[in-house]
Design a protein around this motif. Structure first.
Motif, PDB file in Angstrom:
ATOM      1  N   TYR A 123       0.820  -1.212   0.000  1.00 35.38           N
ATOM      2  CA  TYR A 123       0.000   0.000   0.000  1.00 35.38           C
ATOM      3  C   TYR A 123       0.860   1.272   0.000  1.00 35.38           C
ATOM      4  O   TYR A 123       0.334   2.359   0.228  1.00 35.38           O
ATOM      5  N   GLN A 124       2.153   1.135  -0.249  1.00 33.44           N
ATOM      6  CA  GLN A 124       3.047   2.277  -0.109  1.00 33.44           C
ATOM      7  C   GLN A 124       2.672   3.473  -0.987  1.00 33.44           C
ATOM      8  O   GLN A 124       2.812   4.624  -0.577  1.00 33.44           O
ATOM      9  N   GLU A 125       2.212   3.217  -2.188  1.00 41.29           N
ATOM     10  CA  GLU A 125       1.876   4.330  -3.081  1.00 41.29           C
ATOM     11  C   GLU A 125       0.710   5.139  -2.518  1.00 41.29           C
ATOM     12  O   GLU A 125       0.711   6.368  -2.565  1.00 41.29           O
ATOM     13  N   GLN A 126      -0.302   4.435  -1.986  1.00 40.34           N
ATOM     14  CA  GLN A 126      -1.420   5.147  -1.361  1.00 40.34           C
ATOM     15  C   GLN A 126      -0.961   5.852  -0.088  1.00 40.34           C
ATOM     16  O   GLN A 126      -1.313   7.018   0.151  1.00 40.34           O
ATOM     17  N   ILE A 127      -0.194   5.157   0.732  1.00 42.62           N
ATOM     18  CA  ILE A 127       0.267   5.740   1.998  1.00 42.62           C
ATOM     19  C   ILE A 127       1.066   7.011   1.737  1.00 42.62           C
ATOM     20  O   ILE A 127       0.947   8.006   2.461  1.00 42.62           O
TER      21      ILE A 127
END
Length: 337
Positions: free
Chosen positions: A94-98
């Motif tokens: 989920y890094q891109e959203q985070i």
């Protein structure tokens, strides 16, 4: 309109993504409370806050209270466990959203995050030490767009929804897509939703979390500008729908959409028409010619519209021109129940 039971079930779906201790208390709340709450707000060391747009409650053992001092405080462990659960125990995926400050859940629920930025070469690449989570409950409110659609008339010229945060822009867009795609507006239209943050459709592994009608294509997770151009190349939409416009790339994609014959319905954050007119990004979007009308949303229930105006009149704001309403006698649209 959705009933209390359906609204409560949406609340349950959102609350089910939090840590076990808070989840258990939230799911035991009376249906009357669960059906009304639109945001569950967690802050380290502070009482858990439940917000419905008009009232604020604080979670406690066995129910809710209006007094913060009597509320149950969220611990650092609660935030950490909730964050991991929201990310399906795979924070890396989920890094891109985070990095952008949120996590989207199945059903279109969105958890806004606050914490410490992780910087690499002057660029934000992530977030750590999460200190706040604002979990917004996404609800399908069938019919909430009906009055607006009737008054706006022909949408082939495009429609821009403007309003402050949490005024129901996404909920309204969702119902517009459903009505256009299902023929509720007179005939069935081909609709493409570019759902960059996954909130409009709430798709999960090719399953829709919300009903957008039988003739709606969904581009889930696509950046809006790229998604609009892809839709024009391969999906032949009559209507393109997307949430939270603002960038220069998106304005260029809008121009190409207009030239390709697709009508655009989208939203943009703005507390007033004056604020909208003063924003360079908003002016670029309006100057693209993609929007004939602008609807200013008011707070409260989704579908409440303060004014419906011509896009050209919004652009005239910086010149001091008057801003007459598109329909009616200058009083704007009445609140839509």
């Amino acid at each position: 309109m959705a009933g209390k039971l359906e609204n409560a079930q949406k609340f349950n779906q959102a609350a089910g993504a939090l840590c076990p201790r808070l989840r258990a208390l939230l799911l035991r709340l009376p249906e009357e409370i669960r059906s009304r709450v639109s945001e569950i707000r967690l802050h380290v060391g502070q009482p858990v806050c439940l917000w419905d747009g008009g009232s604020t409650w604080f979670l406690k053992e066995g129910g809710v209270t209006l007094l913060p001092r009597d509320g149950l405080c969220a611990s650092k462990a609660d935030l950490y466990e909730s964050f991991r659960t929201l990310c399906s125990f795979s924070v890396y995926s989920y890094q891109e959203q985070i990095r952008k400050g949120y996590v989207t859940l199945r059903g279109g629920h969105r958890a806004g995050l606050a914490g410490t930025a992780v910087m690499t070469g002057g660029t934000i690449t992530g977030m750590r030490d999460i200190t706040s989570i604002n979990l917004r409950v996404a609800r399908q409110v069938d019919g909430c767009a009906q009055a607006l659609l009737q008054r706006a008339g022909n949408l082939s010229g495009g429609l821009l929804l403007a309003g402050p945060p949490a005024c129901g822009k996404t909920t309204l867009l969702r119902d517009i897509a459903r009505q256009l795609s299902s023929g509720a507006c007179g005939r069935i239209h081909k609709v493409t939703v570019v759902d960059e943050r996954g909130e409009l459709c709430g798709a999960n592994r090719a399953e829709y979390g919300n009903n957008l009608g039988p003739c709606c294509d969904v581009l889930d997770g696509f950046p809006k500008a790229e998604g609009m151009l892809l839709a024009l190349r391969s999906l032949s939409p009559e209507y393109l729908i997307c949430d939270e416009l603002g960038s220069g790339q998106e304005a260029e994609a809008l121009l190409q959409s207009v030239n390709a014959g697709a009508s655009v319905i989208a939203s943009i954050p703005a507390g007033s028409l004056e604020q909208l007119a003063a924003r360079p990004q908003a002016r670029a979007l309006l100057q693209s010619g993609a929007f004939a009308q602008v609807a200013l949303l008011s707070g409260g229930r989704p579908g409440r519209v303060a004014k419906l105006v011509k896009a050209g009149d919004v652009l005239a704001q910086n010149t001091g021109s008057a801003l007459p309403c598109l329909r009616g006698n200058g009083g704007g649209l009445p609140a839509i129940a």
